[in-house]
Each structure stands twice: as structure tokens, then as C-alpha cells.
Design a protein around this motif. Structure first.
Motif, PDB file in Angstrom:
ATOM      1  N   UNK A  33       0.834  -1.198   0.000  1.00 23.89           N
ATOM      2  CA  UNK A  33       0.000   0.000   0.000  1.00 23.89           C
ATOM      3  C   UNK A  33       0.871   1.251   0.000  1.00 23.89           C
ATOM      4  N   UNK A  34       0.504   2.226  -0.820  1.00 26.40           N
ATOM      5  CA  UNK A  34       1.212   3.498  -0.868  1.00 26.40           C
ATOM      6  C   UNK A  34       0.758   4.364   0.299  1.00 26.40           C
ATOM      7  N   UNK A  35       1.709   4.829   1.097  1.00 28.21           N
ATOM      8  CA  UNK A  35       1.410   5.633   2.282  1.00 28.21           C
ATOM      9  C   UNK A  35       1.479   7.124   2.003  1.00 28.21           C
ATOM     10  N   UNK A  36       2.240   7.540   1.034  1.00 34.50           N
ATOM     11  CA  UNK A  36       2.383   8.967   0.724  1.00 34.50           C
ATOM     12  C   UNK A  36       2.721   9.165  -0.738  1.00 34.50           C
ATOM     13  N   UNK A  37       2.345  10.335  -1.275  1.00 29.57           N
ATOM     14  CA  UNK A  37       2.647  10.651  -2.662  1.00 29.57           C
ATOM     15  C   UNK A  37       1.457  10.588  -3.588  1.00 29.57           C
ATOM     16  N   UNK A  38       0.365   9.934  -3.164  1.00 29.12           N
ATOM     17  CA  UNK A  38      -0.869   9.866  -3.943  1.00 29.12           C
ATOM     18  C   UNK A  38      -1.952  10.599  -3.168  1.00 29.12           C
ATOM     19  N   UNK A  73      -7.821  10.899   4.714  1.00 23.76           N
ATOM     20  CA  UNK A  73      -8.326  12.162   5.247  1.00 23.76           C
ATOM     21  C   UNK A  73      -9.365  12.800   4.349  1.00 23.76           C
ATOM     22  N   UNK A  74      -9.764  12.104   3.278  1.00 24.11           N
ATOM     23  CA  UNK A  74     -10.818  12.626   2.413  1.00 24.11           C
ATOM     24  C   UNK A  74     -12.178  12.393   3.065  1.00 24.11           C
ATOM     25  N   UNK A  75     -13.150  13.206   2.691  1.00 26.59           N
ATOM     26  CA  UNK A  75     -14.522  13.080   3.185  1.00 26.59           C
ATOM     27  C   UNK A  75     -15.455  12.943   1.979  1.00 26.59           C
ATOM     28  N   UNK A  76     -16.047  11.727   1.755  1.00 32.03           N
ATOM     29  CA  UNK A  76     -15.794  10.487   2.494  1.00 32.03           C
ATOM     30  C   UNK A  76     -14.409   9.921   2.164  1.00 32.03           C
ATOM     31  N   UNK A  77     -13.952   8.975   2.966  1.00 33.92           N
ATOM     32  CA  UNK A  77     -12.624   8.413   2.796  1.00 33.92           C
ATOM     33  C   UNK A  77     -12.488   7.716   1.450  1.00 33.92           C
ATOM     34  N   UNK A  78     -11.383   8.012   0.749  1.00 32.17           N
ATOM     35  CA  UNK A  78     -11.087   7.342  -0.512  1.00 32.17           C
ATOM     36  C   UNK A  78     -10.251   6.101  -0.225  1.00 32.17           C
ATOM     37  N   UNK A  79     -10.323   5.130  -1.098  1.00 29.39           N
ATOM     38  CA  UNK A  79      -9.546   3.919  -0.884  1.00 29.39           C
ATOM     39  C   UNK A  79      -8.082   4.155  -1.233  1.00 29.39           C
ATOM     40  N   UNK A  80      -7.210   3.409  -0.586  1.00 30.25           N
ATOM     41  CA  UNK A  80      -5.779   3.542  -0.831  1.00 30.25           C
ATOM     42  C   UNK A  80      -5.414   2.933  -2.175  1.00 30.25           C
TER      43      UNK A  80
END
Length: 249
Positions: A33-38, A73-80
Motif C-alpha cells: 500500500x502506498x502511504x504517501x505521494x498519492x 483524510x478525504x470526506x468520504x474516505x477514498x480507498x488507498x
């Protein structure tokens, strides 16, 4: 790609950050899973009832804001997004590289990957080109390798944050590319592209928990497809078996 949130590579080009895992985990069929950058584009009106605080005043300015947010942190949450998935979607144009300048500091430039539809919408409302081929401002910190040993001493119980790296954090969870508008942008309602939501009644949650053989409070959504899984608890996976096999193939 890096596993270090203080890497000098961050924000010098489109980048991604993943967990620091052993090679056996990398070659396994498990999704990385990508944790940062997207990031994903979010547009909202700043009112007292808003779910987000005002990024400029801290209260409610009744203006419109937009910015790039991490999926969680999106509302609603987006998938990783999985790393293997980004390799494919960036090649076919579903994900695009973006270069965004900080409106408050012209010298600060952020690079990220975003869905093509979010990039098009962002260019319409901000008039930013986001062309990654144009060189950004020179950063004060040079790209160097210090060859310094990590601090391996145990600091459990000590006050204050500690890090084994002498470099400052460059990958931050806060929103980037924030813009403020005095009027509502055209088509301000931006539907979530791949929301992660698990809507179960108490009875349905009990049934799913019995099938998964876990407590009801440990049932959660798969980060990629939102199917109910044993998400929380010791050594619980973040994605379902089907998504693991899909991303690995």
C-alpha cells in the motif's frame, strides 16, 4: 519510491512512499500500500457545520477551499492505492503527475500523483498548469547522502518526538496546494472516485463477525474494495485476499 518520510527525494519529482518491509514481503503476493505521494482533490465550503476546520482562519470564513488530501483524510474516505496498481494506472493515464505551488510560499513546490479527473478539475478551478516538466524552485536542502548511523537507542518513556534520522520530515499528512475562492467553483460537488465505506447494521455486523470469527468491533473495510474483513486487531490485514491476488497478478 522511498520508505523514508524524510527522504530528500520527496517533492523533487513525483514520488511515492511505502512501508519499510523486508524483501520477502516485497516479493510476496501481498499488496504494497502506498502511504504517501498519492492524493485526492477535495472542495468544500467553510461554514460552522463543515467537517473540516478552516485552513486559513481556524474557524469558519464562509469561503470555498480546495486542496490535495491523503485518501484516509478525504470526506468520504477514498480507498488507498497499491504500488502495483499505480504502475499500471500511471502508464495508461488514469493517474497523472502533478506539481503544485504553495499559494502562501512561491518557493515551496509539492509533487504528487492524482487521478486524471481530479487533475482536470484542479486545473479548471485554480488555473494552474501543474506541468511537472517545468523545474520548480531550488530547495535550500541539497540532495546528499550523509552516511550517518541511525540512532538505535531506546527512548521509551522520554518526552518529545524522536527520530533516528537527522533530516526533517518531508512527507506530511497536512493538505497541500490549498486555494481559497470567494464564490463557489462551477460544479463544486466533486463525487468521490473510490470511496471506502462500510455501512452495516448492528445485526449485519454481528453476522459478518461470526463468519470472520472475530469481535464485531474489529470488522472494517478493505482499503482497496471496501468489502468487510477482519481489519482491526493484532496482525490484521488491511486488504482482502481477493485484492492481494489481483494486485500481485
Amino acid at each position: 519510491m522511498t520508505s523514508d518520510d524524510s527522504s530528500a527525494l520527496i517533492d523533487r519529482a513525483p514520488w511515492t512512499r511505502v512501508d519499510d518491509v523486508p524483501w520477502r514481503r516485497i516479493v510476496s503476493p501481498l499488496a504494497l500500500i502506498i502511504r504517501g505521494g498519492v492524493r485526492h482533490l477535495q472542495i468544500w465550503k467553510c461554514t460552522p457545520s463543515s467537517e473540516r476546520p478552516c485552513p486559513t482562519a481556524g474557524g469558519s470564513c464562509r469561503m470555498w477551499h480546495s486542496g490535495w488530501f491523503l485518501p484516509a483524510l478525504c470526506i468520504p474516505q477514498e480507498r488507498a492505492t497499491a504500488l502495483d496498481e499505480l504502475v499500471v494506472t500511471s502508464a495508461d493515464g488514469e493517474h497523472l503527475p502533478v506539481r503544485s505551488r504553495d499559494p502562501q510560499d512561491a518557493r515551496r513546490t509539492s509533487y504528487l500523483w492524482a487521478l486524471a479527473r481530479d487533475v482536470d478539475r484542479w486545473r479548471e478551478i485554480t488555473a494552474e498548469a501543474g506541468d511537472t516538466s517545468e523545474p520548480g524552485p531550488v530547495d535550500d536542502e541539497p540532495v546528499t547522502y550523509r552516511e550517518q548511523e541511525l540512532d538505535s537507542s531506546c527512548r521509551y518513556g522520554e518526552e518529545g518526538p524522536h527520530t533516528g534520522s537527522p533530516r526533517p520530515l518531508r512527507d506530511r499528512a497536512s493538505a497541500i496546494g490549498l486555494h481559497t475562492f470567494g464564490h463557489a467553483p462551477a460544479d463544486a460537488l466533486l463525487q468521490p472516485s473510490r470511496p471506502v465505506a462500510l455501512r452495516l447494521s448492528p445485526r449485519e455486523r454481528l453476522v459478518v463477525a461470526a463468519e470472520l470469527r472475530c469481535p464485531p468491533w474489529e470488522v472494517g473495510p478493505c482499503m482497496l474494495c471496501a468489502v468487510p474483513i477482519h481489519r482491526y486487531g493484532p496482525r490484521s490485514p488491511k486488504v482482502c485476499p481477493a485484492c492481494r491476488m489481483t494486485t500481485s497478478s
